[in-house]
Write an enzyme that holds these catalytic residues in place. Sequence first.
Site, PDB file in Angstrom:
ATOM      1  N   GLY A 137     -12.454  -1.561 -11.872  1.00 13.47           N
ATOM      2  CA  GLY A 137     -11.049  -1.211 -12.022  1.00 13.47           C
ATOM      3  C   GLY A 137     -10.244  -1.390 -10.755  1.00 13.47           C
ATOM      4  O   GLY A 137     -10.368  -2.387 -10.037  1.00 13.47           O
ATOM      5  N   CYS A 138      -9.429  -0.391 -10.465  1.00 11.25           N
ATOM      6  CA  CYS A 138      -8.530  -0.464  -9.314  1.00 11.25           C
ATOM      7  C   CYS A 138      -9.278  -0.449  -7.986  1.00 11.25           C
ATOM      8  O   CYS A 138      -8.742  -0.902  -6.970  1.00 11.25           O
ATOM      9  CB  CYS A 138      -7.539   0.709  -9.356  1.00 11.25           C
ATOM     10  SG  CYS A 138      -6.473   0.702 -10.811  1.00 11.25           S
ATOM     11  N   ALA A 139     -10.493   0.078  -7.972  1.00 11.54           N
ATOM     12  CA  ALA A 139     -11.283   0.103  -6.733  1.00 11.54           C
ATOM     13  C   ALA A 139     -11.792  -1.279  -6.352  1.00 11.54           C
ATOM     14  O   ALA A 139     -12.271  -1.487  -5.232  1.00 11.54           O
ATOM     15  CB  ALA A 139     -12.458   1.062  -6.880  1.00 11.54           C
ATOM     16  N   HIS A 287      -4.809   1.378  -2.116  1.00  8.78           N
ATOM     17  CA  HIS A 287      -4.413   1.243  -3.507  1.00  8.78           C
ATOM     18  C   HIS A 287      -4.110   2.656  -3.970  1.00  8.78           C
ATOM     19  O   HIS A 287      -5.018   3.477  -4.141  1.00  8.78           O
ATOM     20  CB  HIS A 287      -5.514   0.646  -4.371  1.00  8.78           C
ATOM     21  CG  HIS A 287      -5.224   0.820  -5.826  1.00  8.78           C
ATOM     22  ND1 HIS A 287      -5.703   1.893  -6.549  1.00  8.78           N
ATOM     23  CD2 HIS A 287      -4.447   0.113  -6.674  1.00  8.78           C
ATOM     24  CE1 HIS A 287      -5.248   1.821  -7.778  1.00  8.78           C
ATOM     25  NE2 HIS A 287      -4.482   0.755  -7.888  1.00  8.78           N
TER      26      HIS A 287
END
Length: 377
Positions: A137-139, A287
């Site tokens: 995901g965003c990581a 992020h």
Amino acid sequence: MPVLCKPSLLLPEHVVSQAETLRMAERVYAGHPQLDAVLRMIRNTGVEKRHVIRPVEETLAEVGLGRRQKVYDAAVREMLPQVVMEALGHARLSSADIDAIVFVSCTGLAMPSPTAWMINELGFSWSTAQIPIAQLGCAAGAAAINRACDFARAHQGHVLVASCEFCSLLYQPGDHDLGSLLSNGLFGDAVGAAVVRADRTDEVSAAEAGGGERAEPAVSGLHVTAQGSHVLPGTESWISYEVTDQGLHFRLDKGVPSAMAGMVPPLQTFVKEQGHDLASLDRYAFHSGGPRVLEALRTQAGVTDTALRDSVETLADHGNIGSAALLDALIRTFDSDPPDGATVLAAGFGPGITMEMFFGTWHRAEEAFAGESERSA
């Protein structure tokens, strides 16, 4: 040590402002018992506008998984070449110089990975290693750079990182839970890329001494000296996908915003191990995902609003663009022209709940971009 060069980012043409998002929410979810709470949460995200790959009315239409995947595939092939070439230019390299590609995306599924298409169509060597990552995901923005650094150290090879996130393809008209409605006002689309160059000091020294290896041009960038990962215990289901015939349904637990505060102590420990204090570094690139991440860094770690400006501006200008968000924050860090030796911390947060982080020092090459790579096209 590996050197992270300036990333590149490309945004789709369709823009949705926060005001438009609020009007759409009022229209689409009229009569929802928690509409007022949803509108308040969207206003508090800090997102001023977002970019999406399809017109808004098309984005809001009900479509199945197959149609979503076709849109994803087409957008990857349309947008990815530009950011790849720009990132290679920032690194003073050509496609032929790249030894591995790390490709990250959590908004579409393709097999073979788009890395195979890139190798066939964008001039990469047939022996280029492929490292696709689909479930962070965003990581994944920070994870991709970390895995690129691992490869660069182990193989003395240059690595391209590519991120394709089309979060608007996750919109599901039938999902009316609060997490889904908030996500509809938070996420955007973007494609990004960056190059991690291997440290070839020995080759440059040999060339200067009359040896057989060629000297490569100096490039300003971030010398990555430390990397880390951390999973917050007991939160593996808090950010997740539910897969149905209609596609991927994003699920966000109500505990996620407060859970971000739990990431500050391991982040502080990581920075302390590098001999520094979290609140006293020169540059930060996060992020953010949403405002609560940045709030935790301010209140718990003492990081100033000014220091978090790059991450705040990324969220405001583009919304949450998944793994590409960190690349945009890093672009802003590069554009701020840090002094030689400046300390930089970068981190991304995603499902798991997982944090990927890296630390380094800014190296300002005096003759950066003065010459071209001998193999550059």
